[in-house]
Write an enzyme that holds these catalytic residues in place. Structure first.
Site, PDB file in Angstrom:
ATOM      1  N   HIS A 129       0.805  -1.213   0.000  1.00 12.89           N
ATOM      2  CA  HIS A 129       0.000   0.000   0.000  1.00 12.89           C
ATOM      3  C   HIS A 129       0.845   1.274   0.000  1.00 12.89           C
ATOM      4  O   HIS A 129       0.389   2.325  -0.468  1.00 12.89           O
ATOM      5  CB  HIS A 129      -0.943   0.004   1.204  1.00 12.89           C
ATOM      6  CG  HIS A 129      -1.989  -1.068   1.139  1.00 12.89           C
ATOM      7  ND1 HIS A 129      -2.823  -1.376   2.185  1.00 12.89           N
ATOM      8  CD2 HIS A 129      -2.333  -1.930   0.138  1.00 12.89           C
ATOM      9  CE1 HIS A 129      -3.635  -2.365   1.860  1.00 12.89           C
ATOM     10  NE2 HIS A 129      -3.347  -2.718   0.616  1.00 12.89           N
ATOM     11  N   PHE A 375      -1.128  -8.156   4.962  1.00 16.30           N
ATOM     12  CA  PHE A 375       0.223  -7.592   4.865  1.00 16.30           C
ATOM     13  C   PHE A 375       0.288  -6.254   4.131  1.00 16.30           C
ATOM     14  O   PHE A 375       1.283  -5.960   3.443  1.00 16.30           O
ATOM     15  CB  PHE A 375       1.165  -8.597   4.180  1.00 16.30           C
ATOM     16  CG  PHE A 375       0.985 -10.011   4.633  1.00 16.30           C
ATOM     17  CD1 PHE A 375       0.971 -10.322   5.985  1.00 16.30           C
ATOM     18  CD2 PHE A 375       0.800 -11.041   3.728  1.00 16.30           C
ATOM     19  CE1 PHE A 375       0.783 -11.621   6.423  1.00 16.30           C
ATOM     20  CE2 PHE A 375       0.609 -12.341   4.144  1.00 16.30           C
ATOM     21  CZ  PHE A 375       0.597 -12.641   5.503  1.00 16.30           C
ATOM     22  N   CYS A 376      -0.738  -5.412   4.281  1.00 11.79           N
ATOM     23  CA  CYS A 376      -0.772  -4.112   3.586  1.00 11.79           C
ATOM     24  C   CYS A 376      -0.555  -4.280   2.085  1.00 11.79           C
ATOM     25  O   CYS A 376       0.065  -3.432   1.435  1.00 11.79           O
ATOM     26  CB  CYS A 376       0.259  -3.152   4.170  1.00 11.79           C
ATOM     27  SG  CYS A 376      -0.134  -2.593   5.836  1.00 11.79           S
ATOM     28  N   ALA A 377      -1.053  -5.386   1.555  1.00 12.58           N
ATOM     29  CA  ALA A 377      -1.012  -5.653   0.116  1.00 12.58           C
ATOM     30  C   ALA A 377      -2.286  -6.411  -0.234  1.00 12.58           C
ATOM     31  O   ALA A 377      -2.254  -7.509  -0.783  1.00 12.58           O
ATOM     32  CB  ALA A 377       0.232  -6.452  -0.257  1.00 12.58           C
TER      33      ALA A 377
END
Length: 457
Positions: A129, A375-377
């Site tokens: 992100h 995982f911020c993805a």
């Protein structure tokens, strides 16, 4: 491969000393164990050498750039020397700038604020992100996840060929995925970008701690990374690269240090002449200790040798994969295939387990710290899991609404400070949990999976 035979070849570099290597944590089953930190992809422990260098400087702490005193001059020299060290670590071009920021996220938001008017941004949906979200003021083209490095280059070439022939463009790409650990074809993507008149910024947050990063060799226009993933403490980062867009942009923050001259205007307002060098985007009192820590980490990794560091990580990755190869419930996630080159990052799901449940059991019953979630993805993990997922279910069982599939993944990651024993314990723990189940029951509390009570039987 037998867990008892899991070992790294003796000729490979030994783990580098890091903080916390002797910390013990309590187990719900009783007693204590040395904590196995296997979440390096989120934040790596600080190298002992980095911490020692910071401690040695601390008594000489002083304000930089504008102080006449000895400590101020010493701190200024230390700060600017850190900038030169980072430039050397990244093999920057002679006219590149190194700007100190708070993190990779901060670095990319700084670059986003410096984009020329009308700039078009191209970014793969596979990005973290920090790379996916900062470009809110630009026209963004989000590219589909590729199935191979070659397809990544082809996808980018086609997208760039279809854009308007004039006007600025920027490509943002990771060097190594924070989800799969896979290495991306940065040099080839840079060549494709430049062939179509675009520039490229490399998110090296996951790459720089594991492999040498050369701005010249990769031919990228900018590179961003964070200190807390490079074995330095939190709160420091770097944006390094070409100066023209940064020099032409309004200061990222307005304040002291960024301004060369401030006067009262004839209209009663304030007139400002801004610096046009790195100071333009470093307003306020800078994080001198953070910059010094990053420079110390750069020196330590360079001296250890990235070839040896990478070889040891490859052995650890191989040990995890081989140690779990005969556990059919475990499925590793990848874009480019299981044999693709990668850094020390592996994500997986376990059939019959909610990922937060397994991660909680690894922590509470074995003293192992991993990461669970997206995982911020989010777009990438959802794609690898086979499609969109709804809200997470309770942590004690697979989510029924998702057909028994895990709503998220588990990530194990390691690096220069990881002992063999931590990886051995992780492999053994996953095998035991899949075979025998958890010894405690777990419940959801404040969105997290926590131990509840000993399991019956």
């Amino acid at each position: 491969m037998s867990v008892s035979t899991l070992a790294v070849a003796p000729s490979v570099l030994a783990p580098l000393p890091v903080l916390g290597r002797d910390v013990t944590v309590p187990l719900v089953t009783g007693g204590e164990v040395t904590y196995a930190a296997l979440d390096y992809a989120a934040s790596a422990p600080a190298l002992q050498r980095v911490w020692d260098d910071v401690a040695a400087y601390a008594p000489y702490y002083g304000s930089v750039h504008r102080g006449a005193g000895y400590l101020s001059q010493l701190s200024t020299e230390l700060f600017e020397n850190a900038r030169r060290t980072v430039a050397g670590f990244l093999d920057c071009r002679t006219d590149d700038q190194v700007v100190f920021t708070r993190s990779t996220t901060d670095s990319l938001n700084l670059l986003a604020a410096a984009l020329p008017d009308g700039c078009e941004v191209f970014v793969f949906e596979t990005e973290h992100h920090a790379s996916l979200l900062p470009w809110r003021a630009a026209r963004v083209t989000c590219l589909d996840a590729p199935d191979s490095p070659g397809q990544a280059v082809t996808t980018l070439e086609r997208a760039l060929a279809g854009r308007a022939p004039y006007g600025p463009a920027l490509v943002c790409v990771t060097g190594a995925s924070n989800v799969t650990g896979e290495l991306w074809p940065v040099r080839e993507l840079a060549a494709a970008a430049h062939a179509h008149g675009a520039r490229i910024v490399l998110d090296a947050a996951q790459l720089a701690p594991h492999h040498a990063v050369s701005v010249r060799d990769l031919d990228v226009d900018w590179v961003a990374f964070s200190g807390h993933k490079l074995y330095a403490p939190f709160g420091s980062g770097v944006l390094a690269g070409r100066s023209d867009w940064l020099r032409a942009a309004e200061p990222y923050l307005a304040g002291g240090g960024a301004s060369r001259k401030v006067t009262r205007g004839a209209d009663g307002g304030v007139d400002v002449e801004w610096h046009d060098g790195v100071a333009r985007h470093e307003a306020g009192s800078p994080n001198v200790i953070g910059a010094h820590a990053i420079a110390s980490a750069c020196e330590a990794l360079t001296e250890a040798g990235f070839e040896a560091l990478a070889a040891r990580e490859e052995a650890l990755v191989r040990a995890v994969r081989e140690g779990l190869a005969d556990v059919p419930e475990v499925r590793f996630l990848s874009l480019f295939g299981d044999d693709a080159p990668r850094v020390g990052v592996l994500s997986f799901v376990v059939e019959g387990w909610n990922s937060s449940h397994l991660a909680a059991a690894l922590s509470a019953e074995y003293g192992i710290g991993v990461r669970d979630g997206l995982f911020c993805a989010h777009p990438l993990v959802r794609r690898l899991l086979g499609g969109e997922r709804g809200a997470a279910g309770e942590c004690g069982a697979p989510d029924a609404a998702a057909g028994g599939k895990s709503l998220s993944a588990i990530r194990v990651s390691f690096g220069a400070g990881t002992p063999d024993e931590h990886v051995e314990r992780f492999v053994r723990a996953v095998r035991e949990l899949v075979r025998d189940g958890a010894r405690w029951t777990y419940r959801t509390q404040d969105g997290r999976c926590v131990p509840d009570a000993p399991a019956r039987g």
